[in-house]
Write an enzyme that holds these catalytic residues in place. Structure first.
Site, PDB file in Angstrom:
ATOM      1  N   GLN A 163       0.929  -1.246  -0.143  1.00 23.55           N
ATOM      2  CA  GLN A 163       0.125  -0.020  -0.311  1.00 23.55           C
ATOM      3  C   GLN A 163       0.776   1.242   0.044  1.00 23.55           C
ATOM      4  OE1 GLN A 163      -3.278  -0.106  -0.510  1.00 23.55           O
ATOM      5  NE2 GLN A 163      -3.536   2.187  -0.598  1.00 23.55           N
ATOM      6  N   ALA A 184      -5.751   5.596  -0.430  1.00 20.03           N
ATOM      7  CA  ALA A 184      -5.536   5.862   1.112  1.00 20.03           C
ATOM      8  C   ALA A 184      -4.176   5.813   1.497  1.00 20.03           C
ATOM      9  CB  ALA A 184      -6.386   4.635   1.885  1.00 20.03           C
ATOM     10  N   GLU A 247     -15.940   5.086  -6.006  1.00 27.34           N
ATOM     11  CA  GLU A 247     -15.457   4.168  -6.692  1.00 27.34           C
ATOM     12  C   GLU A 247     -16.544   2.963  -6.716  1.00 27.34           C
ATOM     13  OE1 GLU A 247     -12.033   2.830  -4.452  1.00 27.34           O
ATOM     14  OE2 GLU A 247     -10.788   4.963  -4.614  1.00 27.34           O
TER      15      GLU A 247
END
Length: 284
Positions: A163, A184, A247
């Site tokens: 991530q 994120a 999304e």
């Protein structure tokens, strides 16, 4: 001429008339005279003889009413309020965990312990939690059977390290301000929980794009994902609540009970349902 014999004969005749008249009168008085007799006036008629014992009343027929059977209605089940405290919204292993910009995972480098690869099509072969995988397979099969649609996994679990790479790449190409709207930061991503799946159409169309919501695949998922325990996590009208842009490809597994409750109440975000912080700003 014999006068004495004539007198005797007249005397006998007179006696016979007198006797006959007397006999007739007696017969009339006793009701035994033959021939028509004048009826006595109604006021002088004798009262007919009545028995001293009264007749018993005639029995009244017994009528049994025909009753229409009343159908038995089962009692309504008792109302049971949905228990919002049944699962944790803070434990990263809980399917109800709420992770967003102001709410980081704790620990921030959390790794699920039951990752698996379901037998589905992949764009990027990435694992997911076992419960998520079972529900995803059922959802893909239903989409095929009910609407003739086929799906693939665009992305699923991403570790804290992976991530970090995704977020840094977005910052490098689009700047941090833009990256914070659609990617994120590490430790704040649902993908790190193993409960989120990005879904694409087969054949691919509008992958990772807002237009996916207008495809048959996107519309079917938006209408039916709750049946399998998924929610469309980032709705178009809730950016200020979730902190992320629309999304239509990003679906989050929360379990069938919670997904059904959200569908029934019309609440579309975890932040609003559990009354926890959300929004577009990170705390640090």
């Amino acid at each position: 001429m014999d006068l004495g014999g004539a007198r005797a004969q007249r005397a006998r005749s007179t006696r016979a008339v007198v006797v006959g008249a007397a006999l007739l009168a007696a017969l009339v008085l006793t009701g035994c005279a033959s021939g028509p007799v004048a009826a006595a006036p109604a006021s002088h008629r004798p009262t007919p003889h009545r028995s001293a014992t009264p007749r018993p009343p005639r029995p009244t027929p017994t009528v049994t009413p025909t009753l229409t059977p009343v159908p038995t209605v089962p009692p309504a089940p008792p109302f049971v309020a949905f228990d919002k405290n049944a699962r944790s919204v803070d434990d990263p292993a809980s399917p109800w965990v709420v992770v967003n910009k102001p709410r980081a995972l704790n620990p921030i480098s959390f790794v699920p312990q039951d990752l698996t690869y379901p037998d589905v099509a992949y764009v990027n072969r990435q694992p997911m939690r076992q419960e998520t995988a079972a529900a995803l397979v059922a959802m893909f099969q239903a989409g095929k059977a009910e609407a003739g649609l086929e799906f693939s996994v665009q992305s699923a679990y991403r570790s804290f390290e992976s991530q970090t790479r995704v977020y840094d790449d977005d910052v490098a190409h689009n700047g941090q301000a833009y990256a914070d709207t659609d990617t994120a930061r590490p430790g704040h991503s649902e993908h790190q929980t193993g409960l989120a799946v990005d879904i694409s159409a087969l054949p691919a169309k509008c992958s990772l794009d807002a237009c996916f919501g207008e495809t048959p695949h996107g519309r079917w998922l938006a209408a039916n994902a709750w049946r399998f325990g998924f929610i469309l996590r980032y709705p178009a009208d809730k950016v200020a609540v979730t902190g992320f842009t629309y999304e239509p490809w990003h679906f989050r597994y929360v379990g069938t009970p919670l997904a059904t409750q959200l569908h029934a109440t019309g609440v579309t975000t975890l932040e609003e349902f559990f009354n926890v912080p959300g929004g577009t700003s990170y705390l640090g």
